[in-house]
Design an enzyme around this catalytic site. Sequence first.
Site, PDB file in Angstrom:
ATOM      1  CG  ASN A 216      42.760  44.519  29.246  1.00 52.36           C
ATOM      2  OD1 ASN A 216      41.838  44.871  29.965  1.00 52.36           O
ATOM      3  ND2 ASN A 216      42.890  43.282  28.806  1.00 52.36           N
TER       4      ASN A 216
ATOM      5  CD  GLU B 134      31.146  37.618  29.945  1.00 53.73           C
ATOM      6  OE1 GLU B 134      32.106  36.884  30.198  1.00 53.73           O
ATOM      7  OE2 GLU B 134      31.163  38.476  29.032  1.00 53.73           O
TER       8      GLU B 134
ATOM      9  CG  HIS C  55      35.259  41.642  29.544  1.00 47.62           C
ATOM     10  ND1 HIS C  55      35.993  40.493  29.664  1.00 47.62           N
ATOM     11  CD2 HIS C  55      33.968  41.250  29.365  1.00 47.62           C
ATOM     12  CE1 HIS C  55      35.176  39.450  29.579  1.00 47.62           C
ATOM     13  NE2 HIS C  55      33.939  39.885  29.399  1.00 47.62           N
TER      14      HIS C  55
ATOM     15  CE  LYS D  46      38.741  44.720  31.274  1.00 45.56           C
ATOM     16  NZ  LYS D  46      39.828  43.738  31.396  1.00 45.56           N
TER      17      LYS D  46
ATOM     18  CE1 TYR E 161      37.361  39.565  33.867  1.00 41.67           C
ATOM     19  CE2 TYR E 161      36.991  41.268  35.500  1.00 41.67           C
ATOM     20  CZ  TYR E 161      37.221  40.881  34.190  1.00 41.67           C
ATOM     21  OH  TYR E 161      37.308  41.830  33.201  1.00 41.67           O
TER      22      TYR E 161
HETATM   23  P1  CMP Z   1      39.442  40.442  30.261  1.00 41.66           P
HETATM   24  O1  CMP Z   1      39.137  40.294  28.824  1.00 41.66           O
HETATM   25  O2  CMP Z   1      38.543  41.328  31.071  1.00 41.66           O
HETATM   26  O3  CMP Z   1      39.469  38.988  30.936  1.00 41.66           O
HETATM   27  C1  CMP Z   1      40.272  38.672  32.045  1.00 41.66           C
HETATM   28  C2  CMP Z   1      41.154  39.797  32.451  1.00 41.66           C
HETATM   29  O4  CMP Z   1      42.224  39.435  33.274  1.00 41.66           O
HETATM   30  C3  CMP Z   1      41.844  40.359  31.205  1.00 41.66           C
HETATM   31  O5  CMP Z   1      40.925  41.030  30.391  1.00 41.66           O
HETATM   32  C4  CMP Z   1      42.927  41.210  31.833  1.00 41.66           C
HETATM   33  O6  CMP Z   1      42.430  42.458  32.294  1.00 41.66           O
HETATM   34  C5  CMP Z   1      43.285  40.350  33.032  1.00 41.66           C
HETATM   35  N1  CMP Z   1      44.496  39.553  32.775  1.00 41.66           N
HETATM   36  C6  CMP Z   1      44.661  38.559  31.891  1.00 41.66           C
HETATM   37  N2  CMP Z   1      45.904  38.074  31.941  1.00 41.66           N
HETATM   38  C7  CMP Z   1      46.543  38.779  32.898  1.00 41.66           C
HETATM   39  C8  CMP Z   1      47.852  38.735  33.430  1.00 41.66           C
HETATM   40  N3  CMP Z   1      48.757  37.845  32.987  1.00 41.66           N
HETATM   41  N4  CMP Z   1      48.172  39.619  34.397  1.00 41.66           N
HETATM   42  C9  CMP Z   1      47.233  40.498  34.849  1.00 41.66           C
HETATM   43  N5  CMP Z   1      45.961  40.575  34.397  1.00 41.66           N
HETATM   44  C10 CMP Z   1      45.627  39.723  33.419  1.00 41.66           C
END
Ligand code: CMP
Length: 140
Positions: A114, A128, A117, A11, A51
Site C-alpha cells: 500500500n 519509530e 506507512h 514501501k 511490525y
Molecule cells: P502500515 O500502515 O504499514 O501498518 C501495518 C501494515 O500491515 C499495513 O500498513 C499494511 O501494509 C499491512 N496490512 C494491514 N492489514 C492487512 C491485511 N488485512 N492483509 C495484509 N496486509 C495488511
Amino acid sequence: MSIQRTFSIIKPDATRRNLTGAINSKIESSGLRIIAQKRIQMSNTQASEFYKVHAERPFYNDLVSFMTSGPVVVQVLEGENAISAYREVMGATNPSMAAEGTIRKEFAENIEANSVHGSDSDENAAIEIAHFFNKDEIVG
Ligand code: CMP
C-alpha cells in the site's frame, strides 16, 4: 494545533515503480516538510521488530517479507498536526477504501503493498523515528 513530527516509509512496491518523487510531491504539496530521508534495505530483524505489534496477525510473515523485498525510503515529516495530516494524505490502509487524491488511492497496489506507512500516534512516531534516525540526521 501544534507542530508535530511523524515517521513515514515509502514501501518497496512504490520504490520498485519509481514513485518516490511522485509521493514526495504529494507530501510536500500538503504542507508537510521532509526533514529527514534515507533509502535503505530493511533487514528481516528490522522489519520484524518494526511490525511486532502485528506479530499475531495472519498477514505478519507476508508483511515482513514484503517490507524486505526491496528498498524503502524512511522519512521524518514535520508540520501542523503532522500525524493526522499525513494519515489524511496517505488515505485508508486498504486502497479500495481510500479517498480520491490520496497516495494510496493513486498508487497502492493492494492492502499489503500500500505504498506508504505513517505513524498512528505521537508516542509511536517518537519510537519509530528513533528506530531509523539519529538526532543529527534530522535537520528541520
Ligand atoms: P502500515 O500502515 O504499514 O501498518 C501495518 C501494515 O500491515 C499495513 O500498513 C499494511 O501494509 C499491512 N496490512 C494491514 N492489514 C492487512 C491485511 N488485512 N492483509 C495484509 N496486509 C495488511
